[in-house]
Scaffold this motif. Structure first.
Motif, PDB file in Angstrom:
ATOM      1  N   LEU A 263       0.721   2.948  -3.303  1.00  0.00           N
ATOM      2  CA  LEU A 263       1.258   2.194  -2.164  1.00  0.00           C
ATOM      3  C   LEU A 263       2.784   2.304  -2.116  1.00  0.00           C
ATOM      4  CD1 LEU A 263      -0.971  -1.035  -2.276  1.00  0.00           C
ATOM      5  CD2 LEU A 263      -1.175   0.912  -0.729  1.00  0.00           C
ATOM      6  N   GLN A 266       3.743   5.646  -0.687  1.00  0.00           N
ATOM      7  CA  GLN A 266       3.477   5.680   0.759  1.00  0.00           C
ATOM      8  C   GLN A 266       4.504   4.843   1.521  1.00  0.00           C
ATOM      9  OE1 GLN A 266       1.255   7.331   2.957  1.00  0.00           O
ATOM     10  NE2 GLN A 266       1.410   8.578   1.102  1.00  0.00           N
ATOM     11  N   ARG A 267       4.946   3.736   0.920  1.00  0.00           N
ATOM     12  CA  ARG A 267       5.956   2.899   1.568  1.00  0.00           C
ATOM     13  C   ARG A 267       7.227   3.709   1.791  1.00  0.00           C
ATOM     14  NH1 ARG A 267       8.006  -2.097  -1.862  1.00  0.00           N
ATOM     15  NH2 ARG A 267       8.921  -0.346  -2.993  1.00  0.00           N
ATOM     16  N   LYS A 273       3.773   2.674   8.647  1.00  0.00           N
ATOM     17  CA  LYS A 273       2.311   2.605   8.705  1.00  0.00           C
ATOM     18  C   LYS A 273       1.823   1.192   8.363  1.00  0.00           C
ATOM     19  CE  LYS A 273       0.139   6.149   6.582  1.00  0.00           C
ATOM     20  NZ  LYS A 273      -0.515   6.737   5.422  1.00  0.00           N
ATOM     21  N   THR A 277      -4.034   0.421   7.563  1.00  0.00           N
ATOM     22  CA  THR A 277      -4.256   1.842   7.876  1.00  0.00           C
ATOM     23  C   THR A 277      -4.202   2.656   6.588  1.00  0.00           C
ATOM     24  OG1 THR A 277      -3.165   1.490   9.967  1.00  0.00           O
ATOM     25  CG2 THR A 277      -3.476   3.786   9.313  1.00  0.00           C
ATOM     26  N   GLU A 278      -3.214   2.344   5.751  1.00  0.00           N
ATOM     27  CA  GLU A 278      -3.096   3.066   4.485  1.00  0.00           C
ATOM     28  C   GLU A 278      -4.322   2.794   3.603  1.00  0.00           C
ATOM     29  OE1 GLU A 278      -1.500   5.420   3.338  1.00  0.00           O
ATOM     30  OE2 GLU A 278      -2.008   5.278   1.205  1.00  0.00           O
ATOM     31  N   ARG A 281      -7.459   4.719   4.161  1.00  0.00           N
ATOM     32  CA  ARG A 281      -7.523   6.114   3.666  1.00  0.00           C
ATOM     33  C   ARG A 281      -8.264   6.166   2.324  1.00  0.00           C
ATOM     34  NH1 ARG A 281      -3.454  10.020   3.041  1.00  0.00           N
ATOM     35  NH2 ARG A 281      -2.349   8.642   1.603  1.00  0.00           N
ATOM     36  N   HIS A 282      -8.323   5.035   1.659  1.00  0.00           N
ATOM     37  CA  HIS A 282      -8.909   5.011   0.306  1.00  0.00           C
ATOM     38  C   HIS A 282     -10.190   4.196   0.215  1.00  0.00           C
ATOM     39  CE1 HIS A 282      -5.062   6.687  -0.808  1.00  0.00           C
ATOM     40  NE2 HIS A 282      -4.486   5.704  -0.124  1.00  0.00           N
ATOM     41  N   ARG A 300       3.448  -3.977   7.956  1.00  0.00           N
ATOM     42  CA  ARG A 300       3.604  -2.548   7.669  1.00  0.00           C
ATOM     43  C   ARG A 300       3.885  -2.370   6.180  1.00  0.00           C
ATOM     44  NH1 ARG A 300       8.494  -0.887  10.965  1.00  0.00           N
ATOM     45  NH2 ARG A 300       9.199  -2.737   9.875  1.00  0.00           N
ATOM     46  N   LEU A 301       3.755  -1.160   5.734  1.00  0.00           N
ATOM     47  CA  LEU A 301       4.043  -0.896   4.319  1.00  0.00           C
ATOM     48  C   LEU A 301       5.480  -1.292   3.978  1.00  0.00           C
ATOM     49  CD1 LEU A 301       2.276   2.546   3.747  1.00  0.00           C
ATOM     50  CD2 LEU A 301       1.795   0.438   2.507  1.00  0.00           C
TER      51      LEU A 301
END
Ligand SMILES: Cc1cc2nc3c(=O)[nH]c(=O)nc-3n(C[C@H](O)[C@H](O)[C@H](O)COP(=O)(O)OP(=O)(O)OC[C@H]3O[C@@H](n4cnc5c(N)ncnc54)[C@H](O)[C@@H]3O)c2cc1C
Length: 395
Positions: A263, A266-267, A273, A277-278, A281-282, A300-301
């Protein structure tokens, strides 16, 4: 009628025992057909053994007990038998071996082996009483409505555990153990789905994902399945054998990657995002929807602090749940516990106190993991008892 050996139960262990115990063997079962659990096992394809079967895959008050029988009749011995009968098989996953065709081939193979060995099989025969005589046992049975008296030098208890009464499971093995003063360990359902109160996971019914299920005793990485009534799937069934009523379990929903690292990176790369949503993906989308209020997933992230990400990672990796119970013997694949191994010789499965009395298979306090391990124990313990009976006769 006088027999050399009476085997109570034409299941996996009883039939295997009869292939070895020599002439004068009669196998008795109250069911209409032999090996009913074999027939329905593995979704009709029978997960008949596991390439990695070893004593570590078994639960028992004495974890060493199964070693001797399992070393003397291994998975490779059973594979050799299956090959000799021309039954095609494949490995599905984690060393689990299944028939390509049908589980009925395994039942037919055992029936043929029993016939070749000279054993008789009486179906739809119920046991009315068992008593000890000067040189063996006297068993009263009812066959097609007719009472019959049988005598034998050896008696093998192979009537399995309590799982799935609808398929013919009874407590006969435990009743006989009590009658003959053999100690019993506590019995409970194993390899069984967990239930949760108030249909907690009903909205997720049908969702499956790879997960790590743990408690303080052990941990399993396999599929997890949400059901109308709770949790199932291989990881849950495996853990259920190590679980006691009222205990908490831990679910790691993303076991492959450290979630915090994932995470956080991705942030950095895609901060705009949405967190959900993130996560989608998992994880399956329906699970993310379910967790959104439960784990307060919003924003959001980029909005998430390190502390918030760490907290979320902990929850995803260590989701603490307390099952309200299990589905019980109605659906359990096995019964944990049973005839105490202290009462038996680990080499021959003969009871230490009553010469000629043997116990094999699930009736004994040896229970395997999911994945072909239980049949391997049934084969190995059946062979141990059958070979010992035959050897004694020859001596
Ligand atoms: C749905 C299901 C799927 C399974 N799938 C697998 C799998 O793929 N791989 C695996 O390794 N294990 C599997 N198992 C576990 C496996 O079936 C058992 O561990 C194994 O059958 C135990 O063998 P057993 O001979 O000791 O007992 P059983 O196979 O249960 O045989 C006992 C026999 O005794 C008879 N009997 C019981 N009571 C009496 C009585 N009072 N009078 C006369 N006869 C009686 C029964 O009718 C039965 O035929 C599964 C179990 C279930 C329920």
């Amino acid at each position: 009628m006088a027999y050399e050996t009476l085997i109570l139960g034409a299941g996996a262990a009883g039939m295997m025992c009869a292939t070895r115990s020599g002439p004068g063997t009669l196998v008795i079962d109250h069911a209409k057909a032999p090996g009913e659990k074999i027939r329905i096992s593995g979704g009709g394809r029978c997960n008949f053994t596991n390439m990695y079967a070893s004593p570590e895959n078994y639960l028992s008050q004495n974890p060493h007990f199964c070693k001797s029988a399992m070393a003397r009749y291994t998975q490779w011995d059973f594979i050799e038998l299956v090959d000799r009968h021309g039954i095609a098989w494949h490995e599905k996953t984690l060393g689990q071996l299944f028939c390509d065709g049908s589980a009925k081939q395994i039942v037919a193979m055992l029936v043929e082996e029993m016939k070749t060995a000279g054993a008789d099989l009486w179906l739809q025969t119920s046991v009315t009483s068992v008593t000890r005589t000067a040189d063996g046992f006297r068993v009263e049975v009812e066959r097609e409505g007719q009472p019959q008296v049988l005598t034998a030098r050896n008696l093998v208890i192979a009537t399995g555990g309590k799982s799935i009464p609808k398929m013919g499971a009874t407590g006969l093995a435990y009743d006989l153990a009590r009658q003959f003063d053999l100690p019993l360990t506590d019995t409970r359902p194993g390899l069984v789905p967990f239930t949760f109160s108030e249909d907690r996971f009903k909205p997720l019914a049908g969702v499956a994902l790879p997960a790590r299920l743990s408690n303080e005793r052990t941990s399993f990485d396999e599929a997890l399945l949400f059901t109308h009534r709770g949790l199932s799937g291989p990881s849950v069934l495996q853990l259920s054998s190590y679980w006691h009523e009222g205990e908490q379990i831990s679910v790691n929903l993303i076991p492959e990657t450290p979630v915090f690292d994932l995470l956080r990176s991705q942030r950095q790369e895609a901060g705009r995002k949405a967190l959900t949503t993130e996560l989608a993906r998992h994880l399956p989308g329906r699970l993310v929807d379910f967790l959104t209020p439960e784990f307060d997933l919003k924003g959001r992230l980029a909005d998430q602090s390190d502390a918030a990400l760490r907290d979320l990672s902990d929850r995803l990796e260590n989701w603490r749940l307390t099952p309200s119970g299990s589905e019980g013997y109605r659906t359990a694949e096995v019964t944990l516990g049973g005839i105490d191994t202290d009462a038996l010789s680990s080499k021959t499965m003969e009871t230490k106190t009553i010469p000629g009395l043997y116990a094999v298979g699930e009736a004994v306090d040896v229970t395997g993991w999911l994945g072909g391990y239980n049949f391997q124990w049934a084969w190995a313990s059946g062979v141990a008892a059958g070979s010992a009976i035959a050897a004694r006769r020859e001596a």
